[in-house]
Write a protein that holds these residues in place. Sequence first.
Motif, PDB file in Angstrom:
ATOM      1  N   THR A   1       1.377   6.907  -7.261  1.00 24.36           N
ATOM      2  CA  THR A   1       0.444   7.863  -6.561  1.00 24.36           C
ATOM      3  C   THR A   1       0.766   9.079  -7.632  1.00 24.36           C
ATOM      4  O   THR A   1       0.631   9.820  -7.612  1.00 24.36           O
ATOM      5  N   SER A   2       1.865   9.514  -5.688  1.00 27.57           N
ATOM      6  CA  SER A   2       2.212  10.064  -5.650  1.00 27.57           C
ATOM      7  C   SER A   2       2.835  10.793  -6.584  1.00 27.57           C
ATOM      8  O   SER A   2       2.898  12.340  -7.076  1.00 27.57           O
ATOM      9  N   SER A   3       4.101   9.320  -7.092  1.00 21.41           N
ATOM     10  CA  SER A   3       4.419  11.211  -8.768  1.00 21.41           C
ATOM     11  C   SER A   3       4.249  10.537  -9.777  1.00 21.41           C
ATOM     12  O   SER A   3       4.924  11.212  -9.599  1.00 21.41           O
TER      13      SER A   3
ATOM     14  N   HIS B   1       1.339  12.298  -9.821  1.00 21.78           N
ATOM     15  CA  HIS B   1       0.474  12.937 -10.150  1.00 21.78           C
ATOM     16  C   HIS B   1       1.660  14.184  -9.986  1.00 21.78           C
ATOM     17  O   HIS B   1       1.787  15.074 -10.678  1.00 21.78           O
ATOM     18  N   LYS B   2       2.768  14.131  -9.521  1.00 16.28           N
ATOM     19  CA  LYS B   2       3.740  15.149  -9.433  1.00 16.28           C
ATOM     20  C   LYS B   2       4.728  15.476 -10.640  1.00 16.28           C
ATOM     21  O   LYS B   2       4.700  16.531 -11.549  1.00 16.28           O
ATOM     22  N   ASN B   3       4.752  14.438 -11.385  1.00 18.08           N
ATOM     23  CA  ASN B   3       5.899  14.685 -12.484  1.00 18.08           C
ATOM     24  C   ASN B   3       5.027  14.207 -14.054  1.00 18.08           C
ATOM     25  O   ASN B   3       5.285  14.925 -15.062  1.00 18.08           O
ATOM     26  N   MET B   4       3.860  14.073 -13.483  1.00 13.86           N
ATOM     27  CA  MET B   4       3.275  14.038 -14.703  1.00 13.86           C
ATOM     28  C   MET B   4       2.595  15.542 -15.894  1.00 13.86           C
ATOM     29  O   MET B   4       2.851  15.372 -16.823  1.00 13.86           O
ATOM     30  N   GLU B   5       2.981  16.510 -15.023  1.00  9.23           N
ATOM     31  CA  GLU B   5       2.930  17.464 -16.223  1.00  9.23           C
ATOM     32  C   GLU B   5       3.843  17.904 -16.871  1.00  9.23           C
ATOM     33  O   GLU B   5       3.591  18.262 -18.273  1.00  9.23           O
ATOM     34  N   SER B   6       4.806  17.589 -16.614  1.00  7.18           N
ATOM     35  CA  SER B   6       6.492  17.803 -17.152  1.00  7.18           C
ATOM     36  C   SER B   6       6.518  16.624 -18.054  1.00  7.18           C
ATOM     37  O   SER B   6       6.980  16.957 -18.949  1.00  7.18           O
ATOM     38  N   MET B   7       6.203  15.801 -17.925  1.00  9.19           N
ATOM     39  CA  MET B   7       6.724  14.780 -18.676  1.00  9.19           C
ATOM     40  C   MET B   7       5.831  14.327 -19.807  1.00  9.19           C
ATOM     41  O   MET B   7       6.033  14.739 -21.484  1.00  9.19           O
TER      42      MET B   7
ATOM     43  N   LYS C   1       1.108  -1.284  -0.683  1.00  9.45           N
ATOM     44  CA  LYS C   1      -0.307   0.069  -0.063  1.00  9.45           C
ATOM     45  C   LYS C   1       0.783   1.035   0.225  1.00  9.45           C
ATOM     46  O   LYS C   1       0.660   2.030  -0.939  1.00  9.45           O
ATOM     47  N   GLU C   2       2.239   1.295   0.373  1.00  6.39           N
ATOM     48  CA  GLU C   2       2.666   2.324   0.858  1.00  6.39           C
ATOM     49  C   GLU C   2       3.320   2.751  -0.534  1.00  6.39           C
ATOM     50  O   GLU C   2       4.014   4.055  -0.838  1.00  6.39           O
ATOM     51  N   THR C   3       4.178   1.330  -1.114  1.00 10.74           N
ATOM     52  CA  THR C   3       4.695   1.567  -2.319  1.00 10.74           C
ATOM     53  C   THR C   3       3.791   2.367  -3.504  1.00 10.74           C
ATOM     54  O   THR C   3       3.842   3.285  -3.689  1.00 10.74           O
ATOM     55  N   VAL C   4       2.437   1.708  -3.364  1.00  7.52           N
ATOM     56  CA  VAL C   4       1.279   1.993  -4.473  1.00  7.52           C
ATOM     57  C   VAL C   4       1.290   3.571  -4.124  1.00  7.52           C
ATOM     58  O   VAL C   4       0.830   4.660  -5.159  1.00  7.52           O
ATOM     59  N   ARG C   5       0.875   4.020  -3.017  1.00  6.54           N
ATOM     60  CA  ARG C   5       0.970   5.783  -2.610  1.00  6.54           C
ATOM     61  C   ARG C   5       2.361   6.531  -3.016  1.00  6.54           C
ATOM     62  O   ARG C   5       1.749   7.210  -3.318  1.00  6.54           O
TER      63      ARG C   5
END
Length: 117
Positions: free
Chosen positions: A85-87, A89-95, A78-82
């Motif tokens: 998911t956070s990564s 959302h954070k990097n989606m725009e720049s990619m 669960k921690e890895t999935v969180r």
Amino acid sequence: MTSQSQGIQQLLQAEKRAKDKLEEAKKRKAKRLRQAKEEAIAEIDHYRLQREKEFRNKQTNVMGSQGNLSAKIEEQTKETVRNLTSSYHKNMESMMKKLLSTICDISPEVHPNFRHA
């Protein structure tokens, strides 16, 4: 003759007493054998219950640790999935910007290996 018949009577009585004593001894022996068998069965049952209890304790210890291990693995997943998911959302725009710029911004050039005839 009476002394002979009296002696025979005594012998017969002695034989009867010996036979009675022998029968009584056989009965005591059979009773003791039954009692020993019952004691042995009780001892075997006690030993079996003791070993089953030890087995259940060991099984609980092993299965309990496996249950704890399973819970730990579940929490790590669960921690890895969180984190992923956070990564995302954070990097989606720049990619997306990098991908679109690579696809859309084309600068036409002649390839260096091209020979003009």
